[in-house]
Design an enzyme around this catalytic site. Structure first.
Site, PDB file in Angstrom:
ATOM      1  CG  HIS A 102      60.483  47.786  41.987  1.00 50.94           C
ATOM      2  ND1 HIS A 102      61.051  49.139  41.786  1.00 50.94           N
ATOM      3  CD2 HIS A 102      60.689  47.253  40.906  1.00 50.94           C
ATOM      4  CE1 HIS A 102      61.195  49.204  40.617  1.00 50.94           C
ATOM      5  NE2 HIS A 102      60.881  48.216  39.785  1.00 50.94           N
ATOM      6  CG  ASP A 107      63.318  46.691  34.836  1.00 53.25           C
ATOM      7  OD1 ASP A 107      63.672  47.674  35.085  1.00 53.25           O
ATOM      8  OD2 ASP A 107      62.180  45.922  35.047  1.00 53.25           O
ATOM      9  CG  ASP A 149      60.432  50.945  37.678  1.00 51.93           C
ATOM     10  OD1 ASP A 149      59.637  50.499  37.148  1.00 51.93           O
ATOM     11  OD2 ASP A 149      61.412  50.669  37.912  1.00 51.93           O
ATOM     12  CE1 TYR A 197      67.309  46.656  38.352  1.00 52.54           C
ATOM     13  CE2 TYR A 197      67.574  44.845  37.112  1.00 52.54           C
ATOM     14  CZ  TYR A 197      66.807  46.140  37.410  1.00 52.54           C
ATOM     15  OH  TYR A 197      65.623  46.476  36.969  1.00 52.54           O
ATOM     16  CG  HIS A 230      58.760  46.657  32.206  1.00 53.01           C
ATOM     17  ND1 HIS A 230      57.801  45.972  32.466  1.00 53.01           N
ATOM     18  CD2 HIS A 230      59.711  47.041  33.132  1.00 53.01           C
ATOM     19  CE1 HIS A 230      57.842  45.612  33.600  1.00 53.01           C
ATOM     20  NE2 HIS A 230      58.995  46.259  34.194  1.00 53.01           N
ATOM     21  CD  GLU A 265      57.708  46.780  38.333  1.00 55.08           C
ATOM     22  OE1 GLU A 265      58.669  46.240  37.606  1.00 55.08           O
ATOM     23  OE2 GLU A 265      57.543  46.555  39.561  1.00 55.08           O
ATOM     24  CG  HIS A 319      66.572  50.817  36.677  1.00 48.65           C
ATOM     25  ND1 HIS A 319      65.573  51.409  37.565  1.00 48.65           N
ATOM     26  CD2 HIS A 319      65.608  49.659  36.488  1.00 48.65           C
ATOM     27  CE1 HIS A 319      64.438  51.179  37.669  1.00 48.65           C
ATOM     28  NE2 HIS A 319      64.352  49.992  36.803  1.00 48.65           N
ATOM     29  CG  HIS A 321      61.207  42.709  36.362  1.00 47.91           C
ATOM     30  ND1 HIS A 321      60.625  44.026  36.879  1.00 47.91           N
ATOM     31  CD2 HIS A 321      61.182  41.744  37.425  1.00 47.91           C
ATOM     32  CE1 HIS A 321      60.182  43.643  38.256  1.00 47.91           C
ATOM     33  NE2 HIS A 321      60.495  42.373  38.449  1.00 47.91           N
TER      34      HIS A 321
END
Ligand code: FEO
Length: 404
Positions: free
Chosen positions: A24, A165, A83, A193, A79, A81, A226, A146
């Site tokens: 990121h 996340d 990714d 993380y 989410h 984002e 992840h 997140h």
């Protein structure tokens, strides 16, 4: 590209990114990462999350081993984002889903990222449910874990929490389950993380854990987006309890000393601070900033109750590498730390004072004045460094033992 069945009719269809090193744009991912997506085969075939756009081909290849993507009825985007949602426009065009589900904030994020004209989006709030046929999804908004749009999906019949996340780790490997790697490596990547990504949102972590408890979610698998999947009650409890512990700061009897240096004066001072800490029984790690990225520093700080930051005075301020780590550290809002500043100077001082003020602004306890030295440290300065290390070490030990 094979999918992996993680439960009956539930498949991991994500991607393993062995090349990722820059997560990121701000945190290192030295062991790579994964983007996890999950496909559920039911009366309504449902895809939970997608992957980073570059990994679309991997995800589609895995999906095709289970079903044609066109047979996906629902998409749940926990989410937005990129990714996780970066493949959404491609997937919507390909699958033409009957519905796309997201949180209320997810809708805002989705509209801000994509042209959603004609997309069949339906908002789900905490407590809302969705029947897929044989199973029911329960939604729990996980704001700031997140982003404000983040959401958990709990598949009740499968006792499966898809957590996006939260509980993620940056690790690329052939294993998919957390019980397949060593506990030490698992704890390290989980911590790395959390303390680089989730840490500022500790109060929200506690709140979401409390909500999950209040909803009496019976969890025997946590599947983050992840890294590795926590399989079985023991592993799931490990993930939940680790997050509870991470989000509840306590004093840690360990210190880190970070510095940058020009001609080794500040570096020499760091060594003597370390000896002072050792004399107080506090273990420490020295992290020269030319050799340690700011995200490595934050992972180390997770286990430390004191941080010493050193810089020579440079152009009336501090070295750029020190400014970088202080900026990053402040944003991550670490708690329960004693701070201390030190550094050399030539014709005009001020660098150590700038650091002291930075640390103070992070609400660190500042129990000593900065230690400075003109050009090269002599015995008197090195004695002061030792004494600063010892004083902070003794104060930290007292806090850890509940004496202060
Ligand atoms: Fe893994 Fe917030 O994205």
């Amino acid at each position: 590209m094979k999918p992996l069945a993680i439960k009956a009719d539930i498949y991991w269809v994500g991607a393993v990114d062995y090349s990722s090193r820059d997560f990121h744009g701000y945190s290192l991912s030295l062991q790579g990462t994964t983007y996890n997506a999950y496909l559920v085969q039911d009366e309504k075939n449902t895809l939970f999350d997608t992957v980073k756009p570059a990994s679309l081909g991997d995800m589609l290849a895995r999906i095709r081993e289970v079903m044609e993507p066109e047979n996906i009825d629902y998409m749940v985007i926990n989410h937005v984002e990129l990714d996780h949602a970066g493949c959404l426009p491609d997937m919507v065009a390909l699958c033409k889903p009957e519905k796309i589900f997201c949180s209320p904030m997810g809708l805002k994020s989705m509209k801000a990222h994509f042209d959603t004209t004609g997309w069949p989006i339906e908002v789900k709030k905490t407590g809302d449910t969705l029947s897929l046929g044989k199973r029911t999804v329960h939604f729990l908004e996980a704001r700031m874990l997140h982003w404000p749009d983040s959401m958990f999906s709990y598949l009740a019949e499968d006792k499966l929490l898809i957590s996006n996340d939260a509980f993620g780790q940056n690790i690329a490997c052939s294993e998919r389950f957390s019980d397949e790697i060593s506990p030490e490596v698992l704890l390290h990547v989980l911590k790395e993380y959390y303390f680089n990504i989730v840490q500022p949102f500790a109060p929200q972590v506690i709140k979401v854990l409390e909500q999950a408890e209040a909803m009496k979610l019976d969890i025997d698998m946590i599947a983050p987006d992840h890294g590795l999947i926590f399989r079985g009650r023991e592993q799931a409890a490990f993930a939940l309890e680790s997050y509870r512990a991470f989000a509840t700061p306590t004093w840690k009897k360990r210190a880190i000393i970070i510095f940058d240096t020009m001609w080794h004066s500040t570096e020499t001072m760091a060594s003597f601070i370390g000896e002072g800490l050792a004399s107080a029984g506090v273990p420490y790690r020295i992290l020269p900033l030319k050799a340690n990225h700011h995200s490595t520093v934050m992972t180390a700080l997770a286990d430390a109750g004191a941080v010493f930051v050193g810089s020579p005075t440079h152009n009336n301020g501090i070295m750029p590498g020190v400014a970088d780590v202080l900026t990053y550290m402040k944003g991550l809002r670490p708690q329960k730390k004693i701070g201390a500043a030190f550094g050399s100077f030539g014709w005009s001082g001020g660098g150590a004072k700038v650091i002291h003020e930075w640390l103070e602004s992070m609400n660190f306890e500042m129990i000593t004045d900065p230690v400075t030295c003109n050009f090269v440290p002599k015995k008197e300065t090195l004695d002061k460094c030792f004494e600063m290390g010892r004083a902070v070490g003794l104060a930290l030990a007292a806090r850890c033992e509940g004496r202060e």
